[in-house]
Write an enzyme that holds these catalytic residues in place. Structure first.
Site, short mmCIF file in Angstrom:
data_model
loop_
_atom_site.label_atom_id
_atom_site.label_comp_id
_atom_site.label_asym_id
_atom_site.label_seq_id
_atom_site.Cartn_x
_atom_site.Cartn_y
_atom_site.Cartn_z
N HIS A 169 7.23 7.71 58.73
CA HIS A 169 6.07 8.71 58.28
C HIS A 169 5.70 8.50 56.88
CE1 HIS A 169 3.66 12.16 59.84
NE2 HIS A 169 4.00 12.50 58.84
N TYR B 178 19.33 21.70 49.61
CA TYR B 178 20.31 22.80 49.72
C TYR B 178 20.82 22.73 51.42
CZ TYR B 178 19.33 24.08 44.91
OH TYR B 178 19.31 23.84 43.62
N ARG C 44 -2.05 12.70 64.04
CA ARG C 44 -1.42 13.79 63.03
C ARG C 44 -1.55 15.15 63.85
NH1 ARG C 44 -3.81 13.98 57.27
NH2 ARG C 44 -3.04 11.66 57.45
#
Length: 821
Positions: A74, A118, A28
């Site tokens: 993931h 968006y 990570r």
């Protein structure tokens, strides 16, 4: 009955925590040294590769990419993945962006990106270099989290991304912090390593000059940078870039063009505005953020006469425009976190490239040999095409045809099948020539691939060629300027001339600094020039001359001391009101500055003499007052209804003269006052009569041929030899110093003077007069003195001070001093 064996809880917890720690470190927070990527970034890029979302394709919705990443590789929250994706598309976060984003991806002001539904993304052209040849068995793959797919354990990147874009992350028990660097410099260092494998870190530092932040600015090289590159840990100073511009209507402006890496511009502007309002940064009249898509532009308009270098120094000192970047070059090497220096970081990348090139070459060799094997069969078949066709026509089934071809021409199974699959158009002469050309070309490739695998020099040359191509295609000029000189803060006092100045402080607390040159000397009895414009209910309390580099010790009526340098007092014109002292000092309710003392140093053999309104005196070593807290410190302990009126700097052989409002004075040796601590109240200096108060303290050297100038409320003054004041014991009632009458008014103060001195007097109607002391003849103690300044109406002398003019004093003495009537 069988019992379950017990478990040592301590060992189990140690094991579990260790596994968790390694998971966080490797899976990570800490990047891999080879591709410089954390798992989330690697998975984002691989998911886009699988989607075919390259730089030359139409961008896809960010939500589509995020969905693929969390669904396939993931198993974490979509917010974490989208945040990582957004950062890869921010030009102010990445030195060379890996994501080409369309839409709102946030700003350097801290604005967040638009929702993922968006925005649209695709890989940048540089990101393609991370994934090139990934389909040629160049890297190992591993199962994804649910064993349904495979993902690469590392990308076969050509880009030294660990140093190029840097990284930061906090794991369990460790953290990493690596700044971005310039791709061209990294490529030059790699090329040097190819030629000189035994090179040192210092050799590589000739190519890698220092960090190259996307936001530009300055980086100061030195021991901190050397430590970072040699040991993996070190700290470098980073500064924003400022310019000085001339305004159209005169005056100057400071323009901030570049800011330190990872600094929020909006927060910086707010910090500067706060410091300007708090007078920490003085001389700024206006602050504007004129930044746009073309770049950063923060404008600070300066007051006329302000020194830009002083404001710039304050910006660097008090704001994040100057900050430190701490290197901590930790990366995962062979599934273990390791602290790296510059050479080891580049070495591990080179080893990765070497392995990728070898594995790619083996793959290409294998494919080329397989293709050449087929072409060899086709070539033989075309040379014997009539027999091959007859053999095939004579066979009843394809397997029989394959078997007869293998027997007749010694073809392999693959070659025989290729001949059977061959289309009739390949029988043309043109196609025949193409097969021969392809076969010859493949033989050359096979020879080249074998040379790479067998000859180390050829392998190095291949790596060298790739690095050079990467530099030629993607390298950009350095954005951050490297300053080779060691960083030393600008000393404000080196920028401010140690000129003589006048400090004025009004009773209502307005203070200012004015150049002494604005006051021209006049003859005694003159009308004076216009001075400080105070309010109708305000008068000047302190009026003293000093120089810009001296300390101002501001003592309040409650016995507290605050410390400033003279140049820290805001400058104003002769008639300006000044700034309120509350903007400079943390004063309590009903507390005001009673006296101001100027000193240059706090020597142990020097003392401060404290005098209170009720006649108490105290002597303390100046060294006790060298350091002052932000809230001030207790300078003297005061008794009930008493106030501090003045503080004087004295030495052991001094004599003290206390003067009172009713015209009395006492002279006693300083030896009568033993040294005391800061918080003590002191001892009695003079026994006062009635409502009389002490108004001044004059300190003269023992045996000095000095005079005392006493000034009255109505503008009268007298100069008397110190020898006319007989020496008494401390605590006496004193002798007559000034004959006070309604015409003269009470005594407001006294000071030691000489013929070479000048006096500056301020009146309550804001007139200032400067006269030579030599114009006032010496007279006896019990006199009223002469008129020093003519005043209109009910005006009175508000304050006065002495100026040592030496040889430059204007000569001239009146023939006769006329006593006051």
């Amino acid at each position: 009955m069988e019992t379950t064996p017990g478990v040592d809880i301590e060992k189990e917890l140690r094991k579990a925590y260790l596994e968790y720690s390694l998971s966080v470190i490797i899976g990570r927070a800490i990047p891999d040294v080879r591709d410089g990527l954390k798992p989330v970034h690697r998975r984002i890029m691989f998911a886009q590769h699988e989607l075919g979302n390259g730089y030359n394709r139409t961008p896809k919705k960010s939500a589509r990419v995020v969905g693929d990443v969390i669904g396939k590789y993931h198993p974490h929250g979509d917010t974490a993945v989208y945040d990582a994706l957004v950062r890869m598309a921010q030009e102010f976060s990445m030195r060379d962006m890996l994501i080409d984003g369309q839409g709102n991806f946030g700003s350097i002001d801290g604005d967040s990106a638009a929702a993922m539904r968006y925005t649209e993304v695709r890989m940048s052209r540089l990101a393609g270099e991370f994934l090139e040849d990934i389909d040629k068995e160049t890297v190992a793959f591993r199962p994804n989290y649910d064993n349904t797919l495979e993902e690469p354990s590392v990308l076969p990147t050509k880009v030294p991304n660990l140093l190029l874009n840097g990284t930061s992350g906090i794991a369990v028990g460790m953290a990493t912090n690596i700044p971005p660097h310039n791709l061209g410099e990294l490529c030059d260092a790699l090329l040097h390593m190819v030629e000189e494998p035994e090179c040192t870190v210092h050799d590589l530092m000739d190519f890698v000059k220092g960090p190259d932040f996307p936001t530009g600015g300055f980086v100061f090289s030195g021991k901190g940078l050397e430590d970072a590159y040699t040991t993996g840990r070190g700290s470098v100073k980073v500064r924003g870039k400022l310019e000085i511009e001339q305004r159209k209507k005169g005056g100057e402006s400071i323009v901030i063009r570049e800011i330190p890496y990872a600094l929020n511009k909006s927060s910086l502007v707010e910090k500067i505005a706060f410091l300007v309002n708090e007078r920490k940064i003085d001389g700024v009249t206006d602050l504007r953020d004129e930044s746009d898509r073309r770049g950063i532009r923060i404008v600070l308009d300066l007051k006329r006469g302000s020194i830009p270098d002083i404001v710039i120094n304050s910006l660097y000192k008090y704001t994040p425009l100057e900050t430190s970047f701490a290197y901590n070059m930790i990366a995962v090497v062979g599934n273990r976190p390791q602290l790296l220096n510059l050479k080891s970081a580049l070495f591990h990348f080179m080893e990765h490239r070497r392995e990728v090139v070898i594995r790619r070459t083996r793959y290409d060799l294998k494919k080329s040999e397989a293709r050449a094997h087929i072409l060899e069969g086709l070539r033989i078949a075309l040379d014997n095409i009539d027999e091959v066709v007859a053999l095939i026509r004579a066979s009843k089934t394809p397997p029989e045809a394959k078997e007869r071809l293998m027997t007749r021409f010694s073809f392999s199974d693959v070659q025989a099948q290729a001949i059977l699959d061959m289309r009739l158009q390949r029988l043309t002469n043109l196609e025949h020539e193409k097969i021969l050309e392809e076969y010859a070309e493949l033989l050359k490739k096979i020879e080249f691939f074998k040379s790479i695998l067998e000859n180390e020099d050829v392998l190095r040359n291949e790596i060298r060629k790739e690095i050079q191509e990467l530099k030629d295609t993607f390298a950009t000029p350095r954005r951050t300027t490297i300053e080779m000189d060691a960083l030393t803060g600008i000393d404000i006092e080196d920028l401010i001339p140690d000129d003589d100045v006048v400090i004025t402080l009004s009773r209502r607390g307005y203070i200012k600094r004015t150049s002494l040159d604005v006051y021209q000397q006049q003859r005694r009895g003159g009308k004076g020039i216009a001075g400080l414009q105070t309010g109708e209910d305000d008068v000047i309390q302190d009026f003293l001359t000093t120089s810009n580099h001296q300390y101002l010790l501001l003592f309040t009526n409650r016995g507290r001391m605050h410390q400033l340098k003279a140049h820290q007092i805001p400058e104003g014109s002769r008639t300006a009101k000044g700034a309120h002292i509350a903007n400079l000092l943390p004063l309590e309710k009903d507390e005001f500055v009673a006296t101001v003392l100027t000193v240059r140093e706090f020597a142990e053999d020097k003392y401060f003499l404290f005098v209170t309104k009720k006649g108490m005196v105290k002597r303390s070593s100046a060294s006790l007052y060298a350091r002052s807290r932000k809230s001030g410190l207790i300078a003297v302990g005061l008794r009930e209804e008493d106030e501090l009126i003045t503080v004087r700097e004295i030495s052991d052989d001094a004599h003290i003269v206390l003067t009172t409002a009713d015209g009395l004075a006492i002279r006693f040796p300083l030896k009568d006052v033993r040294p005391m601590g800061r918080g003590t109240s002191g001892v009695k200096g003079i026994a006062l009569r009635g409502n009389d108060n002490v108004v001044a303290c004059v300190v003269v050297a023992e045996g000095a041929d000095a005079s005392i100038m006493s000034i009255s409320h109505k503008g009268y003054g007298k100069r008397t030899k110190i020898e006319l004041y007989r020496l008494q014991s401390r605590g006496g009632k004193g002798v007559i110093n000034f004959k006070t009458t309604p015409k003269t008014g009470q005594v407001i103060g006294a000071l030691e003077v000489s013929d070479s001195d000048a006096l500056i007097l301020l009146t309550s109607d804001n007139k200032i007069i400067r006269i030579s002391v030599g114009e006032v003849n010496e007279i006896g103690r019990a006199t009223q003195g002469v008129r020093l300044v003519s005043m209109d109406g009910n005006a009175f002398v508000a304050a006065f001070d002495r100026i040592d003019e030496g040889a430059n004093a204007e000569e001239g003495k009146i023939e006769e001093d006329t006593p006051a009537e």
